[in-house]
Design a protein around this motif. Structure first.
Motif, PDB file in Angstrom:
ATOM      1  N   UNK A   1      -3.799   0.932  -9.043  1.00 30.30           N
ATOM      2  CA  UNK A   1      -2.776   1.951  -8.849  1.00 30.30           C
ATOM      3  C   UNK A   1      -2.378   2.569 -10.169  1.00 30.30           C
ATOM      4  N   UNK A   2      -1.275   3.292 -10.154  1.00 31.55           N
ATOM      5  CA  UNK A   2      -0.831   4.015 -11.342  1.00 31.55           C
ATOM      6  C   UNK A   2      -0.254   3.049 -12.378  1.00 31.55           C
TER       7      UNK A   2
ATOM      8  N   UNK B   1       0.271   4.908   0.859  1.00 31.02           N
ATOM      9  CA  UNK B   1      -0.759   5.814   1.371  1.00 31.02           C
ATOM     10  C   UNK B   1      -0.737   7.192   0.699  1.00 31.02           C
TER      11      UNK B   1
ATOM     12  N   UNK C   1       0.836  -1.198   0.000  1.00 28.42           N
ATOM     13  CA  UNK C   1       0.000   0.000   0.000  1.00 28.42           C
ATOM     14  C   UNK C   1       0.868   1.243   0.000  1.00 28.42           C
TER      15      UNK C   1
ATOM     16  N   UNK D   1      -4.279   6.992 -14.129  1.00 28.86           N
ATOM     17  CA  UNK D   1      -4.167   7.248 -12.695  1.00 28.86           C
ATOM     18  C   UNK D   1      -3.627   8.664 -12.426  1.00 28.86           C
TER      19      UNK D   1
ATOM     20  N   UNK E   1      -2.164   3.691  -4.112  1.00 29.63           N
ATOM     21  CA  UNK E   1      -1.892   2.430  -4.797  1.00 29.63           C
ATOM     22  C   UNK E   1      -1.990   1.281  -3.804  1.00 29.63           C
TER      23      UNK E   1
ATOM     24  N   UNK F   1      -1.594  15.350  -6.530  1.00 29.43           N
ATOM     25  CA  UNK F   1      -2.340  14.155  -6.895  1.00 29.43           C
ATOM     26  C   UNK F   1      -2.406  13.260  -5.672  1.00 29.43           C
ATOM     27  N   UNK F   2      -3.523  12.611  -5.495  1.00 34.85           N
ATOM     28  CA  UNK F   2      -3.661  11.732  -4.347  1.00 34.85           C
ATOM     29  C   UNK F   2      -5.027  11.909  -3.704  1.00 34.85           C
ATOM     30  N   UNK F   3      -5.094  11.578  -2.420  1.00 31.03           N
ATOM     31  CA  UNK F   3      -6.396  11.636  -1.742  1.00 31.03           C
ATOM     32  C   UNK F   3      -6.577  12.932  -0.965  1.00 31.03           C
TER      33      UNK F   3
ATOM     34  N   UNK G   1      -0.463   7.890  -2.568  1.00 32.81           N
ATOM     35  CA  UNK G   1      -1.240   7.976  -3.800  1.00 32.81           C
ATOM     36  C   UNK G   1      -2.371   6.962  -3.844  1.00 32.81           C
TER      37      UNK G   1
ATOM     38  N   UNK H   1      -1.591   9.790 -10.370  1.00 32.46           N
ATOM     39  CA  UNK H   1      -0.150   9.857 -10.138  1.00 32.46           C
ATOM     40  C   UNK H   1       0.607  10.008 -11.460  1.00 32.46           C
ATOM     41  N   UNK H   2       0.149   9.293 -12.482  1.00 29.09           N
ATOM     42  CA  UNK H   2       0.788   9.411 -13.800  1.00 29.09           C
ATOM     43  C   UNK H   2       0.524  10.795 -14.395  1.00 29.09           C
TER      44      UNK H   2
ATOM     45  N   UNK I   1      -9.436  10.879   2.638  1.00 29.17           N
ATOM     46  CA  UNK I   1      -9.741   9.555   2.101  1.00 29.17           C
ATOM     47  C   UNK I   1     -11.251   9.249   2.096  1.00 29.17           C
TER      48      UNK I   1
ATOM     49  N   UNK J   1      -9.673   6.226  -6.101  1.00 30.75           N
ATOM     50  CA  UNK J   1      -8.540   6.183  -5.169  1.00 30.75           C
ATOM     51  C   UNK J   1      -7.925   7.552  -4.958  1.00 30.75           C
ATOM     52  N   UNK J   2      -8.075   8.436  -5.935  1.00 32.54           N
ATOM     53  CA  UNK J   2      -7.339   9.694  -5.900  1.00 32.54           C
ATOM     54  C   UNK J   2      -7.896  10.628  -6.964  1.00 32.54           C
TER      55      UNK J   2
END
Lengths: 147, 418
Positions: free
Chosen positions: A63-64, A37, A35, B355, A41, B372-374, A39, B357-358, B378, B387-388
């Motif tokens: 995930x990415x 946390x 995991x 995603x 994933x 990028x992210x949560x 991002x 992140x990319x 969350x 997820x994000x």
């Protein structure tokens, strides 16, 4: 742009869209979660060890592109390998993505991840499934986290 | 001499963003060979020269401990520190300067209320009510308190646009509710909550309201007396001030009745081994030598914002958000997350299977900094089943050209990721 192309090579994009060995392995003798946390994933790696070798390996999660392609290609490259061979491949893969190795000897298709070393923030993505695999083989029950 | 009242349009044209950008030295740089486009302002904002210089001046000329020395430096440091309190009071229109407690930021402010007011007033079986759009810092302190006390954390739902469902919120206000904690502006979705309505509903039942103002304070004029909230928490670094400084506003009567948060120097009036008499407000809550330099930096940031005028900053950012929203929605596959009718500053989006992140890596290669992210929210991501997200968040120095750069970057994402 060239660095981006190095990172997002066609092979990587293809694996992220169509991951191999994707899904659960109900008969798994070992499994572990990985995991990130930061991002979100999140993967689970399932392994069936037989006579000290990886008889079957699957993964699921999300995930990415980098993390998913890495997980997918990891499962391909490790099927049939012994535990110690798997550790050895992880070690070389880790050196590759962290830029500690110039050559890509013995890494086969995994060499496409060389571009990750130009993106230090993405090393965790590339290594996530591998860390989970190591935890699975060592029998760690707790989900491993990149943080 | 003309006394004509300026129209909003006239005021807006006087907001010269290109001149203002010169106040922020960090903006004039290239990243990966492209001009930096900083769109991560909801995470932290850049600092104007006025703030950098104020901190530098303090250390070069006035550095000293406050509230104790009789010498000149201590007097100057104390005056600068207390002037910042006055600036903060004016900034949110608090009734009294003693209602401003300097702390590390919003997180510490919320923890303070949870562990002082909360510990005194929330008991077994009681409830604390928050919303489904809160930042982790307005969730976890209440979870800790509820666990300590055997109380229950209740969560008011949001709709698909990312707006608080007020009818549901009101239904959750019951005899067991001891405190409401709600964000003024959601960091993940950009939603502006109707704080006045919320405080009215809660006060009708005698329940105090804490407002997380981290994202609202730099984006809109805030008047705590008009909002009638009981606590308002602010982070300096999100409003062009340094990291490590922020403040808590609390109504004086509540603060007076609350026990201290931490014990130490400055928060006491007298100490013997038998008994300690606590200092008066606001010092009761400022134990130990405070973050003097950054508090002075916060004062300078407030002065800077006052000069520009939040009444000018707000429409500037609103225009950027509207333009960016319209432009990104023209790109096939881009879906905006958080479409509240009352919204500011934040544009969260996803792009199908690609995603975040990319997307963030590719935007960075174009010089565009996004989060990028949560986003430390969350439960919000869970609400939308994602997820994000990618979050572009605007500041007073952003321009339409930078929105164009973001849009070009998103098109590049599609090109690279196919």
């Amino acid at each position: 742009m060239s660095e981006l192309r190095e990172l997002y090579q066609e092979t990587i994009l293809e694996h992220s869209r169509k991951p191999r060995n994707f899904g659960e392995l109900p008969s798994a003798s070992h499994k572990a979660e990985g995991y990130n946390p930061l991002c979100g994933d999140h993967y689970t790696i399932f392994v069936n060890l037989k006579d000290g070798a990886i008889d079957d390996i699957r993964f699921n999660g999300a995930g990415c592109a980098i993390s998913k392609a890495s997980a997918s290609m990891m499962t391909q490259s490790l099927k049939g390998k012994t535990e110690s061979e798997a550790e050895e491949i992880f070690s070389r893969f880790h050196d590759l993505v962290t830029g500690q190795q110039n050559g890509t000897d013995n890494l086969g298709k995994l060499a496409v991840f060389a571009g990750v070393s130009e993106f230090p923030l993405r090393v965790k993505c590339a290594a996530l499934a591998w860390h989970a695999l190591r935890a699975a083989l060592r029998g760690d029950q707790q989900a491993i986290s990149t943080e | 001499m003309s006394t004509a009242v300026k129209t909003p349009q006239q005021l807006h044209t006087e907001f010269d963003v290109y001149r203002i950008r010169e106040d922020f030295p960090v903006l004039a740089q290239q990243v990966h060979g492209k001009p930096l486009v900083y769109l991560d302002n909801a995470a932290t904002t850049q600092k104007p020269l006025a703030v950098i210089d104020a901190i530098s001046h303090y250390y070069r000329c006035d550095n000293s401990n406050i509230h104790r020395g009789v010498h000149a430096l201590s007097e100057r440091a104390t005056e600068a520190y207390e002037n910042a309190r006055g600036a903060a009071q004016g900034f949110i229109n608090a009734a009294d300067r003693k209602e401003i407690i300097f702390l590390r930021g919003t997180t510490e402010a919320i923890n303070l209320v949870a562990q002082t007011y909360g510990r005194e007033h929330v008991g077994a079986g009681d409830e604390v009510l928050i919303t489904a759009m809160e930042h982790h810092s307005n969730i976890v302190p209440w979870q800790i308190l509820c666990k300590q006390k055997g109380a229950k954390l209740r969560v008011a739902p949001i709709n698909d646009r990312g707006e608080l469902v007020l009818e549901e919120f009101e239904k959750l206000l019951g005899p067991k509710t001891k405190l409401v904690a709600v964000s003024h502006l959601s960091n993940a979705l950009g939603t502006i909550n109707p704080i006045k309505q919320i405080t009215r509903m809660a006060h009708e039942r005698g329940i105090p309201v804490l407002v997380d103002g981290a994202q609202a304070a730099p984006r809109m004029p805030v008047d705590v007396q008009d909002l009638d909230c009981d606590f308002y928490a602010v982070s300096g670094h999100k409003m062009y001030a340094p990291t490590g400084i922020g403040f808590l506003y609390g109504k004086a009567a509540l603060l007076e009745a609350m026990p201290p948060y931490q014990g130490g120097g400055d928060m006491i009036a007298s100490v013997t081994f038998d008994k300690t008499v606590y200092n008066r407000l606001p010092y009761k809550f400022e134990a130990g030598t405070p973050n003097i330099a950054d508090t002075i930096g916060l004062g300078a940031a407030i002065e800077y914002l006052n000069q520009l005028g939040l009444e000018n900053i707000e429409p500037h950012e609103a225009e950027l958000l509207a333009y960016a929203t319209a432009e990104v929605q023209k790109i096939p596959g881009v879906e905006v997350v958080g479409t509240a009718r009352e919204k500011a500053g934040v544009l969260s989006f996803v792009m199908g299977e690609i995603h975040p992140h990319d997307i963030g890596t590719i935007l960075d290669s174009e010089g565009v900094a996004v989060r990028t992210g949560h986003h430390c929210a969350q439960p919000v991501m869970q609400r939308y089943g994602i997820p994000a997200t990618v979050r572009a968040s605007f500041g007073l120095y952003n321009t339409r050209e930078e929105v164009d750069a973001l849009v070009r970057g998103i098109r590049k994402v599609k090109e690279v990721m196919g």
